[in-house]
Write a protein that holds these residues in place. Structure first.
Motif, PDB file in Angstrom:
ATOM      1  N   ASP A  26      53.420  47.057  10.349  1.00 53.72           N
ATOM      2  CA  ASP A  26      52.672  45.763   9.605  1.00 53.72           C
ATOM      3  C   ASP A  26      53.705  45.259   8.841  1.00 53.72           C
ATOM      4  N   ALA A  27      54.030  46.256   7.845  1.00 51.84           N
ATOM      5  CA  ALA A  27      54.916  46.071   6.720  1.00 51.84           C
ATOM      6  C   ALA A  27      56.198  45.155   7.199  1.00 51.84           C
ATOM      7  N   SER A  53      48.884  46.371  -2.627  1.00 52.33           N
ATOM      8  CA  SER A  53      49.126  46.395  -1.222  1.00 52.33           C
ATOM      9  C   SER A  53      50.538  46.065  -0.826  1.00 52.33           C
ATOM     10  N   GLY A  54      51.383  45.601  -1.674  1.00 49.81           N
ATOM     11  CA  GLY A  54      52.804  45.510  -1.468  1.00 49.81           C
ATOM     12  C   GLY A  54      53.193  43.947  -1.285  1.00 49.81           C
ATOM     13  N   GLN A  56      54.022  41.735  -3.471  1.00 51.88           N
ATOM     14  CA  GLN A  56      55.290  41.574  -4.206  1.00 51.88           C
ATOM     15  C   GLN A  56      56.693  42.113  -3.890  1.00 51.88           C
ATOM     16  N   SER A  57      56.532  43.785  -3.389  1.00 50.45           N
ATOM     17  CA  SER A  57      57.367  44.413  -3.066  1.00 50.45           C
ATOM     18  C   SER A  57      58.249  43.751  -1.747  1.00 50.45           C
ATOM     19  N   LEU A  58      57.317  43.370  -0.861  1.00 49.50           N
ATOM     20  CA  LEU A  58      57.834  42.992   0.323  1.00 49.50           C
ATOM     21  C   LEU A  58      58.432  41.664   0.260  1.00 49.50           C
ATOM     22  N   SER A  59      57.832  40.868  -0.772  1.00 45.03           N
ATOM     23  CA  SER A  59      58.376  39.608  -0.978  1.00 45.03           C
ATOM     24  C   SER A  59      59.824  39.552  -1.790  1.00 45.03           C
ATOM     25  N   LYS A  60      59.997  40.607  -2.539  1.00 43.65           N
ATOM     26  CA  LYS A  60      61.379  40.838  -3.213  1.00 43.65           C
ATOM     27  C   LYS A  60      62.283  41.297  -2.054  1.00 43.65           C
ATOM     28  N   LEU A  61      61.825  42.275  -1.188  1.00 42.18           N
ATOM     29  CA  LEU A  61      62.886  42.500  -0.094  1.00 42.18           C
ATOM     30  C   LEU A  61      63.187  41.465   0.763  1.00 42.18           C
ATOM     31  N   GLY A  62      62.205  40.259   0.962  1.00 40.86           N
ATOM     32  CA  GLY A  62      62.700  39.418   1.874  1.00 40.86           C
ATOM     33  C   GLY A  62      63.477  38.230   1.149  1.00 40.86           C
ATOM     34  N   SER A  63      63.215  38.343  -0.009  1.00 42.61           N
ATOM     35  CA  SER A  63      64.129  37.506  -0.713  1.00 42.61           C
ATOM     36  C   SER A  63      65.617  38.097  -0.974  1.00 42.61           C
ATOM     37  N   PHE A  64      65.493  39.472  -1.234  1.00 45.30           N
ATOM     38  CA  PHE A  64      67.046  39.823  -1.106  1.00 45.30           C
ATOM     39  C   PHE A  64      67.753  39.711   0.237  1.00 45.30           C
ATOM     40  N   ILE A  65      66.988  40.007   1.276  1.00 44.51           N
ATOM     41  CA  ILE A  65      67.665  39.750   2.689  1.00 44.51           C
ATOM     42  C   ILE A  65      68.073  38.329   2.581  1.00 44.51           C
ATOM     43  N   ASN A  66      67.405  37.378   2.486  1.00 44.35           N
ATOM     44  CA  ASN A  66      67.957  36.032   2.499  1.00 44.35           C
ATOM     45  C   ASN A  66      68.958  35.625   1.393  1.00 44.35           C
TER      46      ASN A  66
END
Length: 175
Positions: A26-27, A53-54, A56-66
């Motif tokens: 799911d993450a 629940s993550g 902010q962390s998942l958003s930061k990772l998504g931003s880093f990927i892009n």
């Protein structure tokens, strides 16, 4: 997908504060959704969930990927942080996104709403990209002069109103 996201997380952790994430199925789906939203022009998302629940962390990772390292921006709230401080931070974000043509993810949390008037600026940012009285007239002139070569390069001309619209369009695309 797991291998690619774990590699992106390793790269993120090499250049930023370490995020110890467990990327269960799911993450991984959420990171992909967030990345797709961020990559879209005028892509905005409201993430709802319990604290911790993550989101902010998942958003930061998504931003880093892009966008790569340093692509997530936020405001630092203090006891004296007010509307003028928010506008100063937003001006800096607009300059990066509009003049320098850099992709940024502005991470704004519920806890950062210390003044309800902040929401007016955030609403303007999300709806039209233009925040009333964000820049003084002389600052707008500097922005117009900064983006004029790129605007002319796109074949749009160099009139002041065309250059400012070009700037706002870049902000809407990149922020």
């Amino acid at each position: 997908m797991s291998a690619r996201l774990l590699e992106a997380l390793r790269e993120y952790n090499d250049t930023n504060a370490v995020m110890d994430l467990v990327l269960f199925e799911d993450a991984m789906k959420h990171v992909c959704k967030i990345s797709r939203i961020i990559a879209a022009d005028q892509g905005h998302a409201l993430l709802v969930g319990v604290g911790g629940s993550g989101k902010q962390s998942l958003s930061k990772l998504g931003s880093f990927i892009n966008f790569g390292s340093g692509s997530t921006v936020s405001i630092m709230i203090s006891s004296t942080y007010g509307l003028n401080d928010l506008k100063a931070d937003l001006q800096a974000f607009y300059m990066k996104a509009g003049v320098k043509d850099e992709g940024l993810m502005f991470l704004f949390t519920e806890g950062q709403i210390t003044n309800e008037r902040f929401l007016v600026s955030i609403n303007d940012l999300l709806s039209s990209g233009e925040i009333a009285d964000l820049f003084a007239a002389e600052d707008e002139d500097g922005i117009i002069n900064s983006v004029r070569p790129a605007c002319k390069g796109e074949g749009l001309g160099d009139a002041n109103d065309v250059c400012y619209k070009f700037f706002i369009d870049r902000v809407k695309r990149n922020l």
